[in-house]
Design a protein around this motif. Structure first.
Motif, PDB file in Angstrom:
ATOM      1  N   ILE A   8       0.870  -1.178   0.000  1.00 48.98           N
ATOM      2  CA  ILE A   8       0.000   0.000   0.000  1.00 48.98           C
ATOM      3  C   ILE A   8       0.903   1.222   0.000  1.00 48.98           C
ATOM      4  O   ILE A   8       1.879   1.272   0.752  1.00 48.98           O
ATOM      5  CB  ILE A   8      -0.911   0.046   1.244  1.00 48.98           C
ATOM      6  N   THR A   9       0.570   2.202  -0.816  1.00 48.87           N
ATOM      7  CA  THR A   9       1.282   3.465  -0.803  1.00 48.87           C
ATOM      8  C   THR A   9       0.406   4.484  -0.091  1.00 48.87           C
ATOM      9  O   THR A   9      -0.767   4.654  -0.435  1.00 48.87           O
ATOM     10  CB  THR A   9       1.593   3.941  -2.241  1.00 48.87           C
ATOM     11  N   LEU A  10       0.987   5.142   0.920  1.00 46.87           N
ATOM     12  CA  LEU A  10       0.252   6.094   1.744  1.00 46.87           C
ATOM     13  C   LEU A  10       0.996   7.424   1.794  1.00 46.87           C
ATOM     14  O   LEU A  10       2.234   7.439   1.741  1.00 46.87           O
ATOM     15  CB  LEU A  10       0.088   5.538   3.168  1.00 46.87           C
ATOM     16  N   LEU A  17       3.879   6.278  10.826  1.00 51.69           N
ATOM     17  CA  LEU A  17       3.080   5.057  10.656  1.00 51.69           C
ATOM     18  C   LEU A  17       3.652   3.928  11.508  1.00 51.69           C
ATOM     19  O   LEU A  17       2.905   3.179  12.145  1.00 51.69           O
ATOM     20  CB  LEU A  17       3.034   4.633   9.191  1.00 51.69           C
ATOM     21  N   ARG A 104       5.706   3.513   1.393  1.00 50.07           N
ATOM     22  CA  ARG A 104       5.231   2.257   0.825  1.00 50.07           C
ATOM     23  C   ARG A 104       5.281   1.230   1.958  1.00 50.07           C
ATOM     24  O   ARG A 104       6.320   1.031   2.580  1.00 50.07           O
ATOM     25  CB  ARG A 104       6.089   1.802  -0.343  1.00 50.07           C
ATOM     26  N   THR A 133      -5.438  -3.550   5.640  1.00 51.69           N
ATOM     27  CA  THR A 133      -5.665  -2.395   4.765  1.00 51.69           C
ATOM     28  C   THR A 133      -6.383  -1.290   5.529  1.00 51.69           C
ATOM     29  O   THR A 133      -5.969  -0.124   5.499  1.00 51.69           O
ATOM     30  CB  THR A 133      -6.474  -2.817   3.520  1.00 51.69           C
ATOM     31  N   SER A 134      -7.438  -1.660   6.228  1.00 49.70           N
ATOM     32  CA  SER A 134      -8.199  -0.689   6.999  1.00 49.70           C
ATOM     33  C   SER A 134      -7.352  -0.076   8.114  1.00 49.70           C
ATOM     34  O   SER A 134      -7.384   1.141   8.329  1.00 49.70           O
ATOM     35  CB  SER A 134      -9.445  -1.366   7.574  1.00 49.70           C
ATOM     36  N   LEU A 136      -4.118   0.325   8.236  1.00 51.26           N
ATOM     37  CA  LEU A 136      -3.123   1.247   7.691  1.00 51.26           C
ATOM     38  C   LEU A 136      -3.748   2.545   7.196  1.00 51.26           C
ATOM     39  O   LEU A 136      -3.185   3.623   7.406  1.00 51.26           O
ATOM     40  CB  LEU A 136      -2.325   0.556   6.589  1.00 51.26           C
ATOM     41  N   TYR A 137      -4.907   2.472   6.584  1.00 48.32           N
ATOM     42  CA  TYR A 137      -5.569   3.700   6.138  1.00 48.32           C
ATOM     43  C   TYR A 137      -6.016   4.550   7.327  1.00 48.32           C
ATOM     44  O   TYR A 137      -5.885   5.779   7.306  1.00 48.32           O
ATOM     45  CB  TYR A 137      -6.757   3.404   5.220  1.00 48.32           C
ATOM     46  N   LYS A 138      -6.516   3.911   8.373  1.00 46.64           N
ATOM     47  CA  LYS A 138      -6.915   4.662   9.568  1.00 46.64           C
ATOM     48  C   LYS A 138      -5.698   5.277  10.243  1.00 46.64           C
ATOM     49  O   LYS A 138      -5.735   6.425  10.691  1.00 46.64           O
ATOM     50  CB  LYS A 138      -7.690   3.765  10.530  1.00 46.64           C
ATOM     51  N   ASN A 140      -2.949   6.072   8.736  1.00 44.52           N
ATOM     52  CA  ASN A 140      -2.514   7.138   7.845  1.00 44.52           C
ATOM     53  C   ASN A 140      -3.279   8.411   8.155  1.00 44.52           C
ATOM     54  O   ASN A 140      -2.691   9.500   8.230  1.00 44.52           O
ATOM     55  CB  ASN A 140      -2.730   6.718   6.384  1.00 44.52           C
ATOM     56  N   ASN A 141      -4.607   8.301   8.330  1.00 42.32           N
ATOM     57  CA  ASN A 141      -5.416   9.486   8.657  1.00 42.32           C
ATOM     58  C   ASN A 141      -4.995  10.096   9.978  1.00 42.32           C
ATOM     59  O   ASN A 141      -4.905  11.328  10.102  1.00 42.32           O
ATOM     60  CB  ASN A 141      -6.899   9.130   8.694  1.00 42.32           C
TER      61      ASN A 141
END
Length: 146
Positions: A8-10, A17, A104, A133-134, A136-138, A140-141
């Motif tokens: 995943i790219t963030l 992170l 990444r 995935t969830s 890491l996105y959370k 990231n936010n």
């Protein structure tokens, strides 16, 4: 060869992170429905042992799983080994690579699933990918807003 391998790219900084992903007790606040309990059992340098209570909602029933995991965190890599529970022997490696304008994140999971849960293997693997995935996105936010 890993059973689950993805990147995943963030946009967040990889160091931030990494700090968030090694705050194990904070996971329960991010996923209160899937993680009923996360507690640190011991700390020894870069190695932390946690105890988790996971909930998998399946077509058949809701299943609670109890496990202990040993995490060895040394930036940029987190290596987690499930040491007790139905996934005993599962190894999860998460690597954070700094990119010019973000990070990444590479996730490799080598699953070991006990015979009792073998029939649920496809569901478990799908849930793990969704969970990571969830997560890491959370994270990231959170990293972008602090």
């Amino acid at each position: 060869m890993p059973d689950l391998n993805f990147e995943i790219t963030l946009p967040a900084n990889s160091q931030k992170l990494f700090e968030l992903i090694t705050d194990y007790e904070g996971y329960q606040q991010i996923f209160p429905d899937q993680l009923k309990e996360v507690s640190v059992v011991s700390r020894n340098g870069s190695v932390v042992v946690t105890k988790e209570v996971l909930t998998f909602n399946t077509y058949f029933k809701n299943t609670k799983l109890y496990q202990k995991t040993s995490h060895d965190a040394c930036y940029p890599r987190l290596s987690s080994n499930v040491i007790e529970g139905p996934f005993k022997g599962t190894i999860i490696q998460v690597t954070f690579d700094e990119m010019g304008d973000g990070s990444r994140v590479t996730i490799n999971v080598d699953f070991k699933i006990s015979l009792k849960y073998k029939i649920l293997s496809p569901i478990i693997k799908t849930k793990y990918k969704i969970y990571f995935t969830s997560l890491l996105y959370k994270m990231n936010n959170i990293a972008m807003n602090t």
